[in-house]
Design a protein around this motif. Sequence first.
Motif, PDB file in Angstrom:
ATOM      1  N   GLU A 185      73.671 -51.957  25.304  1.00 24.25           N
ATOM      2  CA  GLU A 185      74.270 -51.326  24.186  1.00 24.25           C
ATOM      3  C   GLU A 185      74.493 -49.838  24.530  1.00 24.25           C
ATOM      4  O   GLU A 185      75.417 -49.120  24.437  1.00 24.25           O
TER       5      GLU A 185
ATOM      6  N   ARG B 255      65.058 -43.998  27.363  1.00 25.94           N
ATOM      7  CA  ARG B 255      65.614 -45.101  28.260  1.00 25.94           C
ATOM      8  C   ARG B 255      64.429 -45.451  28.868  1.00 25.94           C
ATOM      9  O   ARG B 255      64.174 -46.667  29.101  1.00 25.94           O
TER      10      ARG B 255
ATOM     11  N   VAL C 293      61.798 -48.168  26.864  1.00 27.53           N
ATOM     12  CA  VAL C 293      61.973 -49.602  26.452  1.00 27.53           C
ATOM     13  C   VAL C 293      61.081 -50.676  27.012  1.00 27.53           C
ATOM     14  O   VAL C 293      60.738 -51.607  26.553  1.00 27.53           O
TER      15      VAL C 293
ATOM     16  N   GLU D 195      70.621 -50.664  19.589  1.00 25.71           N
ATOM     17  CA  GLU D 195      69.697 -51.636  19.447  1.00 25.71           C
ATOM     18  C   GLU D 195      69.124 -52.119  20.780  1.00 25.71           C
ATOM     19  O   GLU D 195      67.968 -52.511  20.983  1.00 25.71           O
ATOM     20  N   THR D 196      69.973 -51.991  21.923  1.00 22.25           N
ATOM     21  CA  THR D 196      69.520 -52.465  23.207  1.00 22.25           C
ATOM     22  C   THR D 196      69.968 -51.248  24.317  1.00 22.25           C
ATOM     23  O   THR D 196      70.896 -50.682  24.108  1.00 22.25           O
ATOM     24  N   LEU D 197      69.260 -51.472  25.411  1.00 18.04           N
ATOM     25  CA  LEU D 197      69.602 -50.690  26.569  1.00 18.04           C
ATOM     26  C   LEU D 197      70.973 -50.873  26.874  1.00 18.04           C
ATOM     27  O   LEU D 197      71.827 -50.041  27.310  1.00 18.04           O
TER      28      LEU D 197
END
Length: 86
Positions: free
Chosen positions: A12, A32, A35, A8-10
């Motif tokens: 994580e 990457r 984002v 879900e996020t960079l």
Amino acid sequence: MRRIYEPETLLEAEMLLSMLGNEGIQAHLSGRHLVGGVGELPALGLLGLLVADEQAERARSLIGAYNAALVLPADEPDSYPGTLLC
């Protein structure tokens, strides 16, 4: 290479990359650099963890175990319930 998970996020994604690396699984993070385009690009599905085909099942198993882990009550700070102390 096979896409096995969409973080879900960079944050994580980086943590899971490190965990898989510690288990001897070489993983690659796709998306990457996309984002920073959130707002102009769709918010979901930008990131993906990729591993070699022969390591995909083990990597999925490790990520599944990580996602299923629960916070131990004794490790929760009083001011932030549900948060692990590191």
